[in-house]
Structures are given as C-alpha cells and as structure tokens.
Design a protein around this motif. Structure first.
Motif, PDB file in Angstrom:
ATOM      1  N   TYR A   1       7.155  11.236  -3.279  1.00  0.00           N
ATOM      2  CA  TYR A   1       7.709   9.971  -3.039  1.00  0.00           C
ATOM      3  C   TYR A   1       8.891   9.851  -3.884  1.00  0.00           C
ATOM      4  O   TYR A   1       9.873   9.225  -3.671  1.00  0.00           O
ATOM      5  N   LYS A   2       8.718  10.036  -5.237  1.00  0.00           N
ATOM      6  CA  LYS A   2       9.720   9.929  -6.122  1.00  0.00           C
ATOM      7  C   LYS A   2      10.682  10.663  -5.988  1.00  0.00           C
ATOM      8  O   LYS A   2      11.994  10.608  -6.301  1.00  0.00           O
TER       9      LYS A   2
ATOM     10  N   LYS B   1      12.661   8.835  -3.351  1.00  0.00           N
ATOM     11  CA  LYS B   1      13.382   7.786  -3.905  1.00  0.00           C
ATOM     12  C   LYS B   1      14.604   8.177  -4.621  1.00  0.00           C
ATOM     13  O   LYS B   1      15.559   7.731  -4.409  1.00  0.00           O
TER      14      LYS B   1
ATOM     15  N   VAL C   1      18.392   6.911  -3.920  1.00  0.00           N
ATOM     16  CA  VAL C   1      19.046   5.997  -5.034  1.00  0.00           C
ATOM     17  C   VAL C   1      20.471   6.661  -5.136  1.00  0.00           C
ATOM     18  O   VAL C   1      21.455   5.943  -5.253  1.00  0.00           O
TER      19      VAL C   1
ATOM     20  N   THR D   1      18.659   1.017   1.104  1.00  0.00           N
ATOM     21  CA  THR D   1      17.763   0.047   0.133  1.00  0.00           C
ATOM     22  C   THR D   1      16.368  -0.220   0.720  1.00  0.00           C
ATOM     23  O   THR D   1      15.344  -0.366   0.086  1.00  0.00           O
TER      24      THR D   1
ATOM     25  N   ILE E   1      14.187   2.715  -0.500  1.00  0.00           N
ATOM     26  CA  ILE E   1      13.979   2.733  -1.686  1.00  0.00           C
ATOM     27  C   ILE E   1      12.885   1.540  -1.853  1.00  0.00           C
ATOM     28  O   ILE E   1      11.784   1.755  -2.723  1.00  0.00           O
ATOM     29  N   GLN E   2      12.849   0.386  -1.578  1.00  0.00           N
ATOM     30  CA  GLN E   2      11.879  -0.549  -1.421  1.00  0.00           C
ATOM     31  C   GLN E   2      10.568  -0.030  -1.012  1.00  0.00           C
ATOM     32  O   GLN E   2       9.471  -0.429  -1.653  1.00  0.00           O
TER      33      GLN E   2
ATOM     34  N   GLU F   1       9.076   2.525  -3.414  1.00  0.00           N
ATOM     35  CA  GLU F   1       8.855   1.856  -4.689  1.00  0.00           C
ATOM     36  C   GLU F   1       7.317   1.288  -4.376  1.00  0.00           C
ATOM     37  O   GLU F   1       6.460   1.148  -5.369  1.00  0.00           O
ATOM     38  N   SER F   2       7.365   0.505  -3.399  1.00  0.00           N
ATOM     39  CA  SER F   2       5.982  -0.187  -3.167  1.00  0.00           C
ATOM     40  C   SER F   2       4.730   0.711  -2.899  1.00  0.00           C
ATOM     41  O   SER F   2       3.600   0.471  -3.522  1.00  0.00           O
TER      42      SER F   2
ATOM     43  N   LEU G   1       4.735   3.948  -4.337  1.00  0.00           N
ATOM     44  CA  LEU G   1       4.368   4.535  -5.609  1.00  0.00           C
ATOM     45  C   LEU G   1       3.771   3.437  -6.458  1.00  0.00           C
ATOM     46  O   LEU G   1       2.619   3.840  -7.468  1.00  0.00           O
ATOM     47  N   ALA G   2       3.990   1.984  -6.635  1.00  0.00           N
ATOM     48  CA  ALA G   2       3.203   0.861  -7.256  1.00  0.00           C
ATOM     49  C   ALA G   2       1.858   0.995  -6.708  1.00  0.00           C
ATOM     50  O   ALA G   2       0.822   0.725  -7.489  1.00  0.00           O
TER      51      ALA G   2
ATOM     52  N   ASP H   1       7.343   2.774 -12.396  1.00  0.00           N
ATOM     53  CA  ASP H   1       8.230   3.865 -12.313  1.00  0.00           C
ATOM     54  C   ASP H   1       7.934   4.998 -13.537  1.00  0.00           C
ATOM     55  O   ASP H   1       7.985   5.929 -13.166  1.00  0.00           O
TER      56      ASP H   1
END
Length: 276
Positions: free
Chosen positions: A54-55, A58, A62, A135, A138-139, A142-143, A145-146, A165
């Motif tokens: 995932y990273k 991302k 980015v 975008t 990316i969002q 990020e969700s 990964l969180a 992150d």
C-alpha cells in the motif's frame, strides 16, 4: 528452512579471486557456516507486507500527483492573460476544481490564438482531472494504512509524535517477523541511529550513523522534531543537554536512539521464556 541475509563479499577477496555466481555462493555459504552471518531475512507473508505494498502504491501516486500539479502550473504560466488572471487568485483546491470544468468539446481544427487557448483549456482540464483521481487514490490508500495500523499496532499511535504514516514506515522496517531482531541495539543499527565511534586521542566523540534504512531514520527524525515542538519532557531534556555544551545535532542523535528503543519494545513481542 531458515533464510539469512548475507552482505556483499569482501572487496579484497573479490579482487584476489575474481567474481562469479559460484564464487559468490561459496562466499555466502562460508559466511553462514562460520557464524559471521546471523541476520535473518524479513518475511513477506503478513500484514506488514500488505502495508509495504500500500505504501509503495501511495508513494507512486504522490509522485505522479506532484508532477501533474507542476505541469498544470507550468501550463498556467504560459496561458493567455485573461485565463491566467481568472485563475490567479484561486488556492490550489479551487484551482483544480475550476480547471477540471474547463472541458471544450469543440474540434481542434484551425489555428491562431483561439486554437491555442482552446488547447490550453483542454490541457488544464485533463491535468486537473488527473490530479483529482490521484488524490482519491492517495486518500483511499491512507485510510487503508490507518486501518491496518489500528488493527496491528494500535500501541504505536498512543506515542507522542507517531502518526499512521510514521508507524507504517517503522513496521515495514521491523518486518512481519520482528523476533529476528535480537535487541534494541540491532533495531537502532537497522534504522541508522546507533552511535558510531569517532574518537581520536583524548577526545571522545560519536558521530551520526549514515547507514541503515534511511526511510526509518527519517521517520524517527520526524518523531523527534515533533516532540521538540510539543512534548515538555523532550524540551526539558533538550535544555538540559544544551547546558552541557551539546550541539543540536548530538541531542537529536541521542533522542532518535531513545525513540528507537521505545518503538522496539512496543512492536517486538516480549518472550515469555527467560534467555538461557
């Protein structure tokens, strides 16, 4: 079957004996059999591997979004005066939304200023829509990964200065098998925050470690900088060390080492059996 990480062969031995695949295999086997190699490889079959993928996605998104934004603003600089003035006072979010609505369905036939203006509007529209899609990606990542961090290592998010992150970066460095790291010192060396002796004569001095995982090193650096701004304990420690004639770089190095120790004990599972 146990897998070990083997460093590159000794350069002196390579110059003397040459290089080939069989020779490299023999050197690796000798290193393992002699006990000089004890680093166990990271496994890639768990949630940390998922986080790494995932990273990776991302980071690519980015980078692509940054390139698209730079291209859009470069096109805007050379746009016509009226269009440039129309978009000049908008912030980035409003600029991208406005440019995304600049679609022009007319044909590209013809030339002159009108054709150039039409091509400029189409280009701005396509770039803005690309930025919007990136975008959203990316969002979404990020969700994901969180949620993964909250499920696998929620204890990291309770520490001052660590967000999702940063936690993901440190988890990736540890791997799915953190038990392969025998001590906090090995994790500090892996992150490049272990002190390296650079003493000479009567002067005792330690410098920054320039090796290790630089992304993990950067994550620890962000944690320290955040704590220097918002954490009273870290600020008190900084003032005390400044009075001892320590430089800011030396203090940051010490703080990064302390953070590495804290993170190691939070991530690595504690053994239920005492060491023999």
């Amino acid at each position: 079957m146990e897998v070990f990480d083997v460093n590159r062969p000794d350069r002196t031995d390579r110059r003397r004996r040459g290089k080939s695949e069989p020779l490299d295999a023999q050197n690796a086997a000798r290193a393992v059999l002699s006990g000089r190699v004890r680093a166990q490889a990271k496994s890639g079959d768990g949630p940390v591997q998922i986080a790494r993928l995932y990273k990776l996605a991302k980071g690519s998104a980015v980078k692509a979004r940054t390139q698209a934004i730079n291209k859009l603003k470069a096109v805007l600089v050379g746009a016509g005066a009226n269009l440039r003035e129309e978009l000049a006072r908008l912030n980035n979010s409003e600029l991208f939304r406005t440019c995304a609505r600049l679609a022009d369905d007319s044909k590209d036939d013809g030339d002159g200023e009108e054709a150039v203006l039409r091509a400029t509007r189409v280009t701005l529209c396509l770039l803005a829509r690309r930025i919007g899609r990136l975008t959203e990606q990316i969002q979404d990542l990020e969700s994901r990964l969180a949620r993964l961090v909250e499920r696998q290592a929620p204890q990291l998010l309770t520490v001052v200065g660590i967000g999702p992150d940063t936690a993901v970066t440190l988890l990736i460095t540890m791997g799915d098998n953190p038990e392969r790291l025998g001590s906090e010192a090995s994790f500090a060396a892996l992150c490049g925050v272990s002190p390296v002796e650079r003493s000479s004569g009567s002067r005792q001095y330690r410098r920054l470690n320039r090796g290790g995982d630089r992304q993990a090193n950067t994550a620890l650096h962000r944690i320290v900088q955040t704590r220097l701004r918002f954490d009273p304990r870290t600020q008190d420690y900084y003032e005390r060390r400044i009075k001892e004639s320590k430089t800011r770089r030396e203090i940051v190095r010490c703080l990064k080492r302390y953070v590495a120790r804290e993170v190691f004990h939070l991530i690595r599972p504690t053994s239920s059996h005492p060491p023999s």
